[in-house]
Write an enzyme that holds these catalytic residues in place. Sequence first.
Site, PDB file in Angstrom:
ATOM      1  N   LYS A 124       0.815  -1.217   0.000  1.00 37.40           N
ATOM      2  CA  LYS A 124       0.000   0.000   0.000  1.00 37.40           C
ATOM      3  C   LYS A 124       0.854   1.275   0.000  1.00 37.40           C
ATOM      4  O   LYS A 124       0.390   2.327  -0.422  1.00 37.40           O
ATOM      5  CB  LYS A 124      -0.980  -0.024   1.164  1.00 37.40           C
ATOM      6  CG  LYS A 124      -2.022  -1.127   0.954  1.00 37.40           C
ATOM      7  CD  LYS A 124      -3.037  -1.227   2.047  1.00 37.40           C
ATOM      8  CE  LYS A 124      -4.113  -2.240   1.709  1.00 37.40           C
ATOM      9  NZ  LYS A 124      -3.707  -3.650   1.909  1.00 37.40           N
TER      10      LYS A 124
HETATM   11  C1  LIG Z   1      -4.364  -4.727   1.378  1.00 38.71           C
HETATM   12  C2  LIG Z   1      -3.600  -6.006   1.229  1.00 38.71           C
HETATM   13  C3  LIG Z   1      -3.997  -7.010   0.303  1.00 38.71           C
HETATM   14  C4  LIG Z   1      -5.265  -6.899  -0.518  1.00 38.71           C
HETATM   15  O1  LIG Z   1      -5.189  -5.911  -1.516  1.00 38.71           O
HETATM   16  P1  LIG Z   1      -6.497  -5.357  -2.253  1.00 38.71           P
HETATM   17  O2  LIG Z   1      -6.023  -4.255  -3.122  1.00 38.71           O
HETATM   18  O3  LIG Z   1      -7.420  -4.903  -1.161  1.00 38.71           O
HETATM   19  O4  LIG Z   1      -7.067  -6.504  -3.022  1.00 38.71           O
HETATM   20  C5  LIG Z   1      -3.187  -8.123   0.168  1.00 38.71           C
HETATM   21  N1  LIG Z   1      -2.073  -8.293   0.921  1.00 38.71           N
HETATM   22  C6  LIG Z   1      -1.668  -7.371   1.819  1.00 38.71           C
HETATM   23  C7  LIG Z   1      -0.448  -7.620   2.616  1.00 38.71           C
HETATM   24  C8  LIG Z   1      -2.418  -6.194   2.004  1.00 38.71           C
HETATM   25  O5  LIG Z   1      -2.009  -5.277   2.915  1.00 38.71           O
END
Ligand SMILES: *Cc1c(COP(=O)(O)O)cnc(C)c1O
Length: 461
Positions: A111
């Site tokens: 993110k």
């Molecule tokens: C947020 C997250 C996901 C999922 O991603 P999306 O974009 O919500 O599908 C997968 N793995 C980790 C470690 C995350 O923090």
Amino acid sequence: MHYISTRGGVAPVGFADALMMGLGTDGGLLVPAQLPQVSADMLRDWSQLPFQALALEVMTPFVGGEIPREDLARLVNQSYAGFSHPEVTPLREAGGRTYLELFHGPTAAFKDVALQLLGNLFEYLLERDGGRLNILGATSGDTGSAAISGVRGKPRINIFILHPKGRVSPVQERQMTTVLDANVHNIAVHGTFDDCQHLVKTLFQDLEFKAQHCLGAVNSINWLRILAQTVYYFYAWGRITGGDPARGVSFAVPTGNFGDVFAGYLARRMGLPVDRLVIATNRNDILTRFVADGVYAKGEVFHTLSPAMDIQVASNFERYLYYLLDQDPAAVRAKLADLEQTGALTVEPERLGQVRADFAAAAVSDADTLAQMRETFDASGYILCPHTAVGAAASRDAPDTVVLATAHPAKFNEAVREAIGREAPPPPALSGLMDKPVRCDELEASDVALREHIEATLATA
Ligand SMILES: *Cc1c(COP(=O)(O)O)cnc(C)c1O
């Protein structure tokens, strides 16, 4: 470049307004009115660019001249300067598989790739156009710390992040509460993650309160989060194929809110040769069931070893639905009304063929997640985070599929210990966290208390 809503109720807005709006004012999600297309020549030229230069090329048409190129270049460079790997999102071979490592940012999960840039863009636009922004969000783990890291210390911005007290992992809690900048306000709520989310929703629905306090959101419905994530699909493709437009690459994407995998779909729609896109889910398998039978039906939320994917209704799914239904907002609204009224929506058999051409999907149990972590470690010494392991397990049948490594394993050391009997050593971003001072307020799960808390905090900010 203009942005419109999947539900058709927003007059076209530019890039900056789309960023500031987040969720469409009609409740829909913003999408570009037309998608820029990349040619074979562009793909070839871009294939050897460093990540930052590539990001600038991919994003420029979406910004549509609203930010001068030199400024955008500076914002991009600034956003990835804090990453601990010079390639930003490097590829890594281990145990016969290729991983696209997305966890070298300041909070050690993917993110950061979008939220570092979003924070810098918010700051730039607020400085330029005037105004203030007070970000309000709820987190069950990774989003909160990445959002805080993206805006800490920035003038004109405050951030309030709610987490359920005692219910996020100790590392995740410390990643938020050890940030002591004056504009960062952590709130531990006496309740569950659902309570936190409900509180945030209640305040956002109070349009007067929202406008009066310039409340904004940073969850994955923000267009920039999707856009910034398309860049690493282009990057991986260029490094693997050397820029040969005749060669495609397949990706397996650990999926919760459908943001990351939607970014891959978008890259393909722009012309990137993407072969298979594998939606990898844990036991919360609403998307896997949808690809199997064309029915998108809400189920119960289960807690798993990959908590960032413990989601039933994926907030970005609506963007895909929009494209699947030939960009027809009336058709999107009709399907969403079905979902609202009956808890399910169904696509017609002829559309299901398109869904299956767009995506493969597999759900992976906790037992298989642990087995994958063990197998990869035994074969190569490489430690997978449980989310990444879901991606690897979901694409076992096609080992040339690139697995998106969404978090550093040290963020999920309980699962790592269970799988391989030892912990992953912390990256620089996570070391020393437990010894740092913390600041955090506590609140009852009450919207009145939250409103008062925000008002009192802003009055002294
Ligand atoms: C947020 C997250 C996901 C999922 O991603 P999306 O974009 O919500 O599908 C997968 N793995 C980790 C470690 C995350 O923090």
